[in-house]
Design an enzyme around this catalytic site. Structure first.
Site, mmCIF file in Angstrom:
data_model
loop_
_atom_site.group_PDB
_atom_site.id
_atom_site.type_symbol
_atom_site.label_atom_id
_atom_site.label_comp_id
_atom_site.label_asym_id
_atom_site.label_seq_id
_atom_site.Cartn_x
_atom_site.Cartn_y
_atom_site.Cartn_z
ATOM 1 N N SER A 194 0.851 -1.190 0.000
ATOM 2 C CA SER A 194 0.000 0.000 0.000
ATOM 3 C C SER A 194 0.887 1.240 0.000
ATOM 4 O O SER A 194 1.537 1.555 1.001
ATOM 5 C CB SER A 194 -0.901 0.014 1.235
ATOM 6 O OG SER A 194 -1.594 1.246 1.285
ATOM 7 N N HIS B 14 -1.015 -1.588 -4.126
ATOM 8 C CA HIS B 14 -2.336 -1.190 -3.629
ATOM 9 C C HIS B 14 -2.356 0.334 -3.515
ATOM 10 O O HIS B 14 -1.491 0.929 -2.861
ATOM 11 C CB HIS B 14 -2.554 -1.851 -2.268
ATOM 12 C CG HIS B 14 -3.874 -1.581 -1.636
ATOM 13 N ND1 HIS B 14 -5.002 -2.350 -1.886
ATOM 14 C CD2 HIS B 14 -4.266 -0.636 -0.751
ATOM 15 C CE1 HIS B 14 -6.015 -1.887 -1.178
ATOM 16 N NE2 HIS B 14 -5.599 -0.838 -0.480
ATOM 17 N N ASP C 296 -4.537 3.645 -2.508
ATOM 18 C CA ASP C 296 -5.685 4.095 -1.719
ATOM 19 C C ASP C 296 -6.180 5.454 -2.208
ATOM 20 O O ASP C 296 -5.456 6.452 -2.128
ATOM 21 C CB ASP C 296 -5.291 4.187 -0.242
ATOM 22 C CG ASP C 296 -5.111 2.819 0.376
ATOM 23 O OD1 ASP C 296 -6.049 2.009 0.280
ATOM 24 O OD2 ASP C 296 -4.024 2.552 0.924
ATOM 25 N N MET D 46 -8.859 8.349 -1.638
ATOM 26 C CA MET D 46 -9.766 8.871 -0.601
ATOM 27 C C MET D 46 -10.274 10.262 -0.997
ATOM 28 O O MET D 46 -9.500 11.057 -1.538
ATOM 29 C CB MET D 46 -9.029 8.981 0.733
ATOM 30 C CG MET D 46 -8.371 7.692 1.185
ATOM 31 S SD MET D 46 -7.688 7.845 2.843
ATOM 32 C CE MET D 46 -6.765 6.303 2.967
ATOM 33 N N HIS E 115 -8.106 0.979 -4.599
ATOM 34 C CA HIS E 115 -9.109 0.847 -3.539
ATOM 35 C C HIS E 115 -9.805 2.199 -3.417
ATOM 36 O O HIS E 115 -9.234 3.146 -2.876
ATOM 37 C CB HIS E 115 -8.362 0.441 -2.254
ATOM 38 C CG HIS E 115 -9.200 0.422 -1.015
ATOM 39 N ND1 HIS E 115 -8.647 0.337 0.253
ATOM 40 C CD2 HIS E 115 -10.546 0.468 -0.834
ATOM 41 C CE1 HIS E 115 -9.600 0.332 1.150
ATOM 42 N NE2 HIS E 115 -10.763 0.422 0.526
ATOM 43 N N MET F 172 -12.059 4.658 -1.876
ATOM 44 C CA MET F 172 -12.784 5.036 -0.657
ATOM 45 C C MET F 172 -13.442 6.380 -0.944
ATOM 46 O O MET F 172 -13.064 7.424 -0.382
ATOM 47 C CB MET F 172 -11.806 5.122 0.532
ATOM 48 C CG MET F 172 -11.347 3.763 1.013
ATOM 49 S SD MET F 172 -9.846 3.835 2.028
ATOM 50 C CE MET F 172 -8.626 3.754 0.727
ATOM 51 N N MET G 209 -11.858 -5.073 5.231
ATOM 52 C CA MET G 209 -11.125 -4.040 5.985
ATOM 53 C C MET G 209 -10.936 -4.529 7.420
ATOM 54 O O MET G 209 -11.904 -4.873 8.108
ATOM 55 C CB MET G 209 -11.897 -2.713 6.016
ATOM 56 C CG MET G 209 -11.954 -1.957 4.705
ATOM 57 S SD MET G 209 -10.363 -1.684 3.892
ATOM 58 C CE MET G 209 -9.468 -0.733 5.125
ATOM 59 N N ASP H 82 -6.974 -5.754 4.473
ATOM 60 C CA ASP H 82 -6.312 -4.440 4.441
ATOM 61 C C ASP H 82 -6.395 -3.773 5.812
ATOM 62 O O ASP H 82 -7.493 -3.485 6.301
ATOM 63 C CB ASP H 82 -7.038 -3.587 3.390
ATOM 64 C CG ASP H 82 -6.399 -2.229 3.157
ATOM 65 O OD1 ASP H 82 -5.343 -1.930 3.736
ATOM 66 O OD2 ASP H 82 -6.988 -1.455 2.364
HETATM 67 C C1 DX5 Z 1 -6.521 2.386 5.054
HETATM 68 C C2 DX5 Z 1 -6.002 1.896 3.742
HETATM 69 C C3 DX5 Z 1 -4.894 0.930 3.834
HETATM 70 C C4 DX5 Z 1 -3.665 1.415 4.545
HETATM 71 C C5 DX5 Z 1 -3.155 0.271 5.381
HETATM 72 O O1 DX5 Z 1 -7.714 3.078 4.841
HETATM 73 O O2 DX5 Z 1 -7.034 1.307 2.981
HETATM 74 O O3 DX5 Z 1 -4.569 0.380 2.558
HETATM 75 O O4 DX5 Z 1 -2.631 1.841 3.690
HETATM 76 O O5 DX5 Z 1 -2.129 0.747 6.154
HETATM 77 P P1 DX5 Z 1 -1.424 -0.124 7.287
HETATM 78 O O6 DX5 Z 1 -0.823 -1.319 6.598
HETATM 79 O O7 DX5 Z 1 -0.399 0.816 7.833
HETATM 80 O O8 DX5 Z 1 -2.477 -0.498 8.267
HETATM 81 ZN ZN ZN Z 2 -6.537 0.204 1.115
#
Ligand code: DX5
Ligand code: ZN
Length: 225
Positions: free
Chosen positions: A7, A32, A34, A36, A65, A67, A136, A174
């Site tokens: 990620s 991965h 993210d 947001m 991903h 969000m 999650m 995740d």
């Molecule tokens: C959180 C993300 C994750 C995040 C995980 O909302 O979707 O992908 O990067 O981070 P760690 O591995 O630090 O928990």
């Molecule tokens: Zn994620």
């Protein structure tokens, strides 16, 4: 097969290409990403131009991903930017079946994500449509949070449902994946492990990825005592 998805949320964004490459050299086979929007989750990250930049530096699948609210409005742009997998939150999609078909129509692998508070059975009708289910194991929005152990039961349930219905989606997890949590996660049936801080926080993503993957693979072949 156990795969590690790095990620990049926890990477140094000023050196994103080399950080991603280092994680891949350490054994990560998926990146991965993210996305947001500050509405669905209380944080902002990146959009399609960064995905396009990553596309230019790696052949690894880009696992986007989302969000975000109204993901249908942005799926074409992420597909054009070079996303390979696109996952959307069950909680963000009023017409989830339509959204998953939209992703597939853009030649991306559709995935669905459930928050810690969302039960597995909410996915019953759409499981045949997805390439992966992302469980999650933290509340989405930030890296570096603690693993929520109740999510293990959801991975086990998904593995059982997949078997009993003869489906073939992959189980991804995740949030909060580190050396101390990875064994339980693998034994619960997860196959694609998303890790951000465990890979990037120590300044040596190559070595950190290698060690985490080694722990995961060891757990996959060890009997539970
Ligand atoms: C959180 C993300 C994750 C995040 C995980 O909302 O979707 O992908 O990067 O981070 P760690 O591995 O630090 O928990
Ligand atoms: Zn994620």
């Amino acid at each position: 097969m156990i795969e590690l998805a790095a990620s990049v949320l926890s990477a140094d964004f000023a050196r994103l290409g080399s950080e991603a490459q280092a994680a891949i050299e350490g054994g990560a086979t998926v990146l991965h990403v993210d996305i947001m929007d500050g509405h669905f989750v209380p944080n902002l990250t990146i959009g399609p131009p960064v995905v396009a930049s990553l596309r230019r530096v790696t052949q690894a699948p880009l696992d986007c991903h989302l969000m975000i609210e109204r993901p249908d409005d942005f799926i074409p742009a992420f597909a054009d930017a070079g996303a390979n997998w696109i996952s959307v939150h069950q909680e963000a999609c009023v017409h989830l079946d339509r959204t998953l078909r939209l992703i597939a129509s853009h030649n991306c692998k559709p995935g669905v994500v459930i928050n810690p508070a969302t039960p597995v059975h909410t996915l019953d009708e759409i499981l045949p449509l997805v390439h992966h289910v992302l469980v999650m194991s933290v509340n989405p929005g930030f890296g570096g949070q603690s693993f929520i152990h109740a999510s293990l039961r959801k991975m086990e349930m998904l593995a059982k449902i997949r078997e009993s219905r003869g489906l073939n989606f992959r189980i991804e997890v995740d949030g909060g994946i580190h050396h101390d949590t990875v064994a339980d996660i693998v034994r619960a049936g997860a196959e694609i492990l998303v890790a951000g801080s465990a890979i990037f926080e120590h300044g040596n993503p190559r070595e950190s990825a290698r060690q985490l993957l080694e722990s995961a693979r060891a757990a996959a072949i060890q009997p539970v005592l």
